[in-house]
Design a protein around this motif. Structure first.
Motif, PDB file in Angstrom:
ATOM      1  N   ALA A 176      -1.273  11.541   1.591  1.00 50.50           N
ATOM      2  CA  ALA A 176      -1.849  10.431   0.834  1.00 50.50           C
ATOM      3  C   ALA A 176      -1.940   9.164   1.668  1.00 50.50           C
ATOM      4  CB  ALA A 176      -1.027  10.184  -0.425  1.00 50.50           C
ATOM      5  N   VAL A 177      -0.940   8.905   2.512  1.00 48.74           N
ATOM      6  CA  VAL A 177      -0.989   7.720   3.380  1.00 48.74           C
ATOM      7  C   VAL A 177      -2.123   7.865   4.387  1.00 48.74           C
ATOM      8  CG1 VAL A 177       0.255   6.448   5.178  1.00 48.74           C
ATOM      9  CG2 VAL A 177       1.436   7.096   3.086  1.00 48.74           C
TER      10      VAL A 177
ATOM     11  N   ARG B 142       3.165   6.836  -7.053  1.00 50.00           N
ATOM     12  CA  ARG B 142       2.359   7.870  -7.708  1.00 50.00           C
ATOM     13  C   ARG B 142       2.645   9.279  -7.190  1.00 50.00           C
ATOM     14  NH1 ARG B 142      -2.789   5.531  -4.905  1.00 50.00           N
ATOM     15  NH2 ARG B 142      -2.967   6.898  -3.113  1.00 50.00           N
ATOM     16  N   THR B 143       3.601   9.415  -6.262  1.00 50.95           N
ATOM     17  CA  THR B 143       3.983  10.736  -5.767  1.00 50.95           C
ATOM     18  C   THR B 143       5.115  11.283  -6.630  1.00 50.95           C
ATOM     19  OG1 THR B 143       3.402  10.060  -3.507  1.00 50.95           O
ATOM     20  CG2 THR B 143       4.751  12.035  -3.746  1.00 50.95           C
TER      21      THR B 143
ATOM     22  N   THR C 184      -5.534   7.320   2.370  1.00 49.70           N
ATOM     23  CA  THR C 184      -5.813   5.999   1.794  1.00 49.70           C
ATOM     24  C   THR C 184      -5.705   4.871   2.806  1.00 49.70           C
ATOM     25  OG1 THR C 184      -3.532   5.769   1.050  1.00 49.70           O
ATOM     26  CG2 THR C 184      -5.109   6.664  -0.514  1.00 49.70           C
TER      27      THR C 184
ATOM     28  N   LEU D  14       3.180  12.821   0.415  1.00 47.14           N
ATOM     29  CA  LEU D  14       3.177  11.399   0.767  1.00 47.14           C
ATOM     30  C   LEU D  14       2.469  11.166   2.106  1.00 47.14           C
ATOM     31  CD1 LEU D  14       4.344   8.499   0.061  1.00 47.14           C
ATOM     32  CD2 LEU D  14       6.139   9.090   1.663  1.00 47.14           C
TER      33      LEU D  14
ATOM     34  N   GLN E 108       0.836  -1.203   0.000  1.00 47.45           N
ATOM     35  CA  GLN E 108       0.000   0.000   0.000  1.00 47.45           C
ATOM     36  C   GLN E 108       0.870   1.253   0.000  1.00 47.45           C
ATOM     37  OE1 GLN E 108      -2.162  -1.118   3.604  1.00 47.45           O
ATOM     38  NE2 GLN E 108      -4.064  -0.909   2.444  1.00 47.45           N
TER      39      GLN E 108
ATOM     40  N   GLU F 107       2.517   1.720  -3.470  1.00 42.33           N
ATOM     41  CA  GLU F 107       1.625   2.336  -4.463  1.00 42.33           C
ATOM     42  C   GLU F 107       1.617   3.852  -4.323  1.00 42.33           C
ATOM     43  OE1 GLU F 107      -2.285   0.739  -4.079  1.00 42.33           O
ATOM     44  OE2 GLU F 107      -1.620  -1.319  -4.461  1.00 42.33           O
ATOM     45  N   ILE F 108       1.576   4.329  -3.093  1.00 40.95           N
ATOM     46  CA  ILE F 108       1.527   5.775  -2.850  1.00 40.95           C
ATOM     47  C   ILE F 108       2.856   6.422  -3.233  1.00 40.95           C
ATOM     48  CG2 ILE F 108       1.236   7.537  -1.072  1.00 40.95           C
ATOM     49  CD1 ILE F 108      -0.610   5.459   0.355  1.00 40.95           C
TER      50      ILE F 108
END
Length: 110
Positions: A77-78, A31-32, A81, A74, A24, A27-28
């Motif tokens: 986003a963590v 895409r950062t 999500t 980051l 997980q 993935e983040i």
């Protein structure tokens, strides 16, 4: 209902009651913008709570003044999500250790 668990169950980290998989976080990170796919997760204890720090390498073309913005993105986003608060250290390119065999992305210092 819970969705199908993604990732390997033996890689699962339980952090403050939230199940976190390294995939997980990967993935983040991918895409950062400004961050390379090389990262490590470091678990520590602060007081009575566990804390996780994501150490990630910056891309070669990322200027030093953009790194703080990438780290903040980051962390946000963590939190959105995965649902857990982390800290992020963006390090220079080629500073994190590379492994020859299985990736050792987790350092448990609890």
């Amino acid at each position: 209902r819970m969705a199908k668990i993604t990732g390997r169950s033996d890689d699962m980290i339980i952090l403050r009651g939230v199940n976190v998989f390294p995939t997980q976080i990967e993935e983040i990170v991918l895409r950062t913008p400004g961050l390379s796919p090389h990262f490590q997760l470091e678990l520590t204890t602060q007081g009575r709570l566990d804390a996780m720090t994501v150490r990630v390498e910056a891309r070669h073309d990322t200027p030093a003044d953009r790194r703080d913005g990438a780290a903040a993105e980051l962390v946000r986003a963590v939190k959105e999500t995965v649902g857990v608060s982390v800290t992020c250290d963006v390090v220079d390119p080629d500073t994190l250790e590379r492994s020859v065999g299985k990736l050792q992305r987790l350092k448990d210092r609890r």
